[in-house]
Scaffold this active site. Structure first.
Site, short mmCIF file in Angstrom:
data_model
loop_
_atom_site.label_atom_id
_atom_site.label_comp_id
_atom_site.label_asym_id
_atom_site.label_seq_id
_atom_site.Cartn_x
_atom_site.Cartn_y
_atom_site.Cartn_z
N CYS A 55 8.68 -69.60 35.56
CA CYS A 55 9.99 -70.48 35.79
C CYS A 55 10.54 -69.88 36.85
CB CYS A 55 10.83 -70.37 34.39
SG CYS A 55 10.15 -70.67 32.93
N GLU A 92 13.85 -69.47 37.43
CA GLU A 92 15.09 -68.39 37.00
C GLU A 92 14.24 -67.18 37.16
OE1 GLU A 92 14.19 -71.03 35.08
OE2 GLU A 92 15.75 -71.35 33.50
N CYS A 107 14.34 -71.33 29.51
CA CYS A 107 13.70 -70.88 28.17
C CYS A 107 13.93 -69.48 27.75
CB CYS A 107 12.20 -71.17 28.72
SG CYS A 107 11.57 -69.57 29.79
N ASN A 119 9.93 -73.18 39.97
CA ASN A 119 8.84 -73.00 39.21
C ASN A 119 7.43 -73.18 39.91
OD1 ASN A 119 9.73 -75.71 39.13
ND2 ASN A 119 8.27 -76.17 37.41
N GLU A 167 3.59 -73.51 38.98
CA GLU A 167 2.54 -73.73 37.78
C GLU A 167 1.27 -73.38 38.13
OE1 GLU A 167 3.21 -77.85 36.50
OE2 GLU A 167 5.01 -77.28 35.55
N CYS A 169 13.10 -66.51 30.31
CA CYS A 169 14.29 -66.34 31.27
C CYS A 169 15.50 -65.65 30.55
CB CYS A 169 14.32 -67.68 31.82
SG CYS A 169 12.98 -68.30 32.92
#
Ligand SMILES: [Zn+2]
Length: 133
Positions: free
Chosen positions: A54, A56, A85, A43, A45, A88
């Site tokens: 993310c 994934e 989430c 991930n 940010e 994803c």
């Protein structure tokens, strides 16, 4: 030959590269393609929170941007073995509804084994998905 535990170990390795100064929630993903290659993601940010992405999706985009669309399985690891989430789930479903998804924690313990379709019931897509594109 790639087994589940190897994929999980690759995901744990990837999680160490996560840029997560805001949430401190480190996520790693390792995606195995049908051709036998592994693509990883972590991930990333941003101070503008909406720009966070993310692990994934980075792993999937990493594979696709390297010409690999045949996705076989993905291991996703976090400290607590949290699930993927919704964004994803949709992205993983796009390339293979039967994608094997292994959710594990940093100890390497598998928390959940499922498929993209099981994680995303009633998905949005072009009559299922695009198999030969
Ligand atoms: Zn996500």
């Amino acid at each position: 030959m790639h087994d589940k535990s190897q994929l999980i170990q690759e995901a744990i390795k990837a999680s160490k590269l996560a840029y997560a100064p805001y949430s401190k929630y480190f996520v790693g993903a390792a995606l195995l393609t049908k051709s036998g290659k592994i693509f990883t993601g972590c991930n990333v940010e941003n101070a503008s929170y909406g720009l966070c992405i993310c692990a994934e999706r980075i792993a999937v985009f990493n594979a696709v941007s390297n010409g690999e669309r045949g996705l076989s399985s993905i291991a996703v690891v976090t400290a607590d073995g949290g699930s993927s989430c919704g964004a994803c789930r949709q992205v993983m479903y796009e390339f293979n509804p039967q994608l094997s998804i292994i959710i594990a924690n940093f100890k390497g313990e598998i928390v959940l084994e499922t498929t993209a379709l099981d994680l995303l019931p009633h998905p949005f897509g072009l009559d299922g998905h695009l198999t030969n594109f």
